[in-house]
Write a protein that holds these residues in place. Structure first.
Motif, short mmCIF file in Angstrom:
data_model
loop_
_atom_site.label_atom_id
_atom_site.label_comp_id
_atom_site.label_asym_id
_atom_site.label_seq_id
_atom_site.Cartn_x
_atom_site.Cartn_y
_atom_site.Cartn_z
N LEU A 93 1.32 -0.86 0.08
CA LEU A 93 -0.10 0.48 -0.30
C LEU A 93 0.86 1.05 0.17
O LEU A 93 1.68 1.17 1.20
N VAL A 94 0.86 2.24 -0.78
CA VAL A 94 1.45 2.96 -1.11
C VAL A 94 1.05 4.43 -1.10
O VAL A 94 -0.17 4.71 -2.51
N ALA A 96 -3.17 0.04 -4.34
CA ALA A 96 -2.60 -0.98 -3.48
C ALA A 96 -2.12 -2.29 -4.59
O ALA A 96 -2.43 -2.25 -6.01
N SER A 97 -1.22 -3.53 -4.42
CA SER A 97 -0.77 -4.16 -5.17
C SER A 97 -0.78 -5.72 -4.04
O SER A 97 -0.21 -5.44 -2.89
N GLY A 98 -1.27 -6.50 -4.99
CA GLY A 98 -0.39 -7.79 -3.69
C GLY A 98 -1.66 -8.02 -2.91
O GLY A 98 -1.79 -9.24 -2.89
N CYS A 113 -3.24 4.63 4.61
CA CYS A 113 -3.68 3.80 4.51
C CYS A 113 -3.61 2.40 5.37
O CYS A 113 -2.37 1.99 5.22
N ALA A 114 -4.97 1.70 5.38
CA ALA A 114 -4.05 0.45 5.24
C ALA A 114 -5.85 -0.52 5.20
O ALA A 114 -6.33 -0.71 4.78
N ALA A 115 -5.48 -1.81 5.15
CA ALA A 115 -6.23 -2.97 3.84
C ALA A 115 -7.04 -3.89 4.93
O ALA A 115 -5.90 -4.15 5.49
N LEU A 116 -8.58 -4.49 4.92
CA LEU A 116 -8.77 -5.30 5.27
C LEU A 116 -9.87 -6.17 5.21
O LEU A 116 -10.62 -5.73 4.24
N GLY A 150 0.18 0.71 4.53
CA GLY A 150 1.50 1.72 3.26
C GLY A 150 1.82 2.56 5.13
O GLY A 150 2.20 2.03 6.06
N GLN A 151 3.41 3.30 4.65
CA GLN A 151 3.81 3.34 4.69
C GLN A 151 4.33 5.38 5.21
O GLN A 151 4.77 5.38 6.84
N GLY A 152 2.66 5.97 5.09
CA GLY A 152 2.32 7.07 5.70
C GLY A 152 2.96 7.97 4.72
O GLY A 152 3.82 8.21 4.05
N THR A 153 2.03 9.55 5.03
CA THR A 153 2.32 10.24 4.00
C THR A 153 2.27 11.51 5.23
O THR A 153 0.51 11.37 5.84
N GLN A 154 2.69 12.49 6.05
CA GLN A 154 2.70 13.61 6.12
C GLN A 154 2.03 14.64 5.40
O GLN A 154 2.19 14.83 4.96
#
Length: 125
Positions: free
Chosen positions: A4-5, A24-26, A96-99, A116-120
């Motif tokens: 997740l990017v 999202a990928s994978g 962002c996160a996936a469930l 994901g890694q997060g964005t400021q």
């Protein structure tokens, strides 16, 4: 491998807008909800908004109601969070996160499977 990017963060003035995206990928499941969370310095991570796998159900935390809009494009595996009328209190790292969830969504962060890694996002004049 699930990825997740997030993108779209940055510096914005109070009252301004920013649109965050999450690619999202994978993810092999056909059904997954997406949540947006944020963490401000010195504060716990908090849920902002979520959207169900087919986009028909959404939920907003009180802090986001009336100002933020969540959406997703399943054909492109992308999700977005449009944030308007931003306030300094919205300054945080946004994730962002996936469930894996067939119907609906929620903001219980400990249950989310991928992050994901997060964005400021910084709201300041």
């Amino acid at each position: 491998q699930v990825q997740l990017v997030e993108s779209g963060g940055g510096l914005v003035q109070p009252g301004g807008s920013v649109r965050l995206s999450c690619a999202a990928s994978g993810i092999t499941s056909d059904y997954y909800a997406i949540g947006w969370f944020r963490q401000a310095p010195g504060k716990a991570r908090a849920g902002v908004s979520c959207i169900g796998s087919d986009g028909s159900s959404t939920f907003y935390a009180d802090s986001a109601k009336g100002r933020f809009t969540i959406s997703r494009d399943n054909a492109k595996n992308t999700m977005s969070l449009q944030m308007d009328s931003l306030e300094p209190g919205d300054t945080a790292v946004y994730y962002c996160a996936a469930l894996k969830l067939r119907n609906g969504c929620h903001l219980f962060s400990s249950t989310y499977d991928y992050w994901g890694q997060g964005t400021q996002v910084t709201v300041s004049s």
